[in-house]
Design a protein around this motif. Structure first.
Motif, PDB file in Angstrom:
ATOM      1  N   ASP A 118      -2.147  -3.625   0.733  1.00  0.00           N
ATOM      2  CA  ASP A 118      -3.516  -3.400   0.253  1.00  0.00           C
ATOM      3  C   ASP A 118      -4.431  -4.506   0.734  1.00  0.00           C
ATOM      4  O   ASP A 118      -3.992  -5.592   1.092  1.00  0.00           O
ATOM      5  CB  ASP A 118      -3.541  -3.380  -1.286  1.00  0.00           C
ATOM      6  CG  ASP A 118      -2.913  -2.125  -1.866  1.00  0.00           C
ATOM      7  OD1 ASP A 118      -2.946  -1.079  -1.203  1.00  0.00           O
ATOM      8  OD2 ASP A 118      -2.403  -2.210  -2.994  1.00  0.00           O
ATOM      9  N   ARG A 171       0.718   5.434   3.726  1.00  0.00           N
ATOM     10  CA  ARG A 171       0.611   5.775   2.301  1.00  0.00           C
ATOM     11  C   ARG A 171       0.536   7.278   2.104  1.00  0.00           C
ATOM     12  O   ARG A 171       1.194   7.831   1.230  1.00  0.00           O
ATOM     13  CB  ARG A 171      -0.602   5.101   1.666  1.00  0.00           C
ATOM     14  CG  ARG A 171      -0.622   5.317   0.158  1.00  0.00           C
ATOM     15  CD  ARG A 171      -1.881   4.774  -0.500  1.00  0.00           C
ATOM     16  NE  ARG A 171      -1.772   4.828  -1.933  1.00  0.00           N
ATOM     17  CZ  ARG A 171      -1.833   5.942  -2.661  1.00  0.00           C
ATOM     18  NH1 ARG A 171      -1.965   7.109  -2.092  1.00  0.00           N
ATOM     19  NH2 ARG A 171      -1.742   5.893  -3.975  1.00  0.00           N
ATOM     20  N   ASP A 181       0.859  -1.172   0.000  1.00  0.00           N
ATOM     21  CA  ASP A 181       0.000   0.000   0.000  1.00  0.00           C
ATOM     22  C   ASP A 181       0.897   1.222   0.000  1.00  0.00           C
ATOM     23  O   ASP A 181       1.253   1.775   1.032  1.00  0.00           O
ATOM     24  CB  ASP A 181      -0.930   0.002   1.208  1.00  0.00           C
ATOM     25  CG  ASP A 181      -1.999   1.073   1.098  1.00  0.00           C
ATOM     26  OD1 ASP A 181      -2.130   1.679   0.014  1.00  0.00           O
ATOM     27  OD2 ASP A 181      -2.710   1.307   2.085  1.00  0.00           O
TER      28      ASP A 181
END
Length: 170
Positions: free
Chosen positions: A169, A85, A2
């Motif tokens: 993710d 992120r 991510d």
């Protein structure tokens, strides 16, 4: 991972360039920011066999780096980043290069190769094996045997999610 997907290439003067995917067609040049990542200059070794290739990687921020960054921001009275992120994205967009820190590159694909993906991963590891690449990593290759193997791998990743030092993710 991510993070933010980037492409690593050589320009016409054989200098490294780092381009984001941005909208999928036109990316942003984040070379100056990526050059602040310790050890990144050694990625030029990846182009020793083929200067016309390019590599796909993910820019992430580890949980330790995220916590250090947010602690500094709190002490300075700056707003905190909400997640790794967003922090990595903020670093890649930061024009003040002295403030760019805490980024890690995870290489995962040779875009110009016709070899098997596992061979490309092994080749990247071989080329960079003697370099201390604390902030540069190369993904492990995984090829599922069948659908059950894939489901088991996904379940394993879900179970170890909290022990991985960066966000993933999903």
């Amino acid at each position: 991972y991510d993070g933010l997907s980037i492409e690593i290439q050589l320009d016409e003067d054989n200098n490294l360039r780092f381009i984001t995917r941005h909208n999928g067609a036109i990316g942003d040049d984040v070379t100056a920011q990526c050059m602040k990542i310790p050890g990144v200059k050694y990625l030029k070794l990846l182009f020793s066999e083929n200067k016309d290739t390019s590599y796909r990687a993910e820019i992430v921020m580890t949980h330790d780096d995220f916590n250090k960054l947010n602690k500094e921001r709190e002490e300075n009275g700056d707003p905190l980043f909400s997640n790794c992120r967003n922090a990595a994205s903020g670093m890649l967009r930061n024009k003040d290069l002295d403030k760019v820190k805490g980024l890690t590159i995870i290489l995962y694909e040779n875009l110009g190769s016709i070899k098997k993906e596992s061979d490309d991963i092994d080749n990247m590891k071989t080329i960079l094996k003697d370099i201390d690449l604390t902030n540069i990593r190369i993904t492990d290759y995984y090829e599922p045997k069948d659908i059950d193997d894939t489901i088991n791998k996904l379940n394993t990743l879900e179970n170890i999610r909290t022990s991985i030092d960066y966000d993933i993710d999903g």
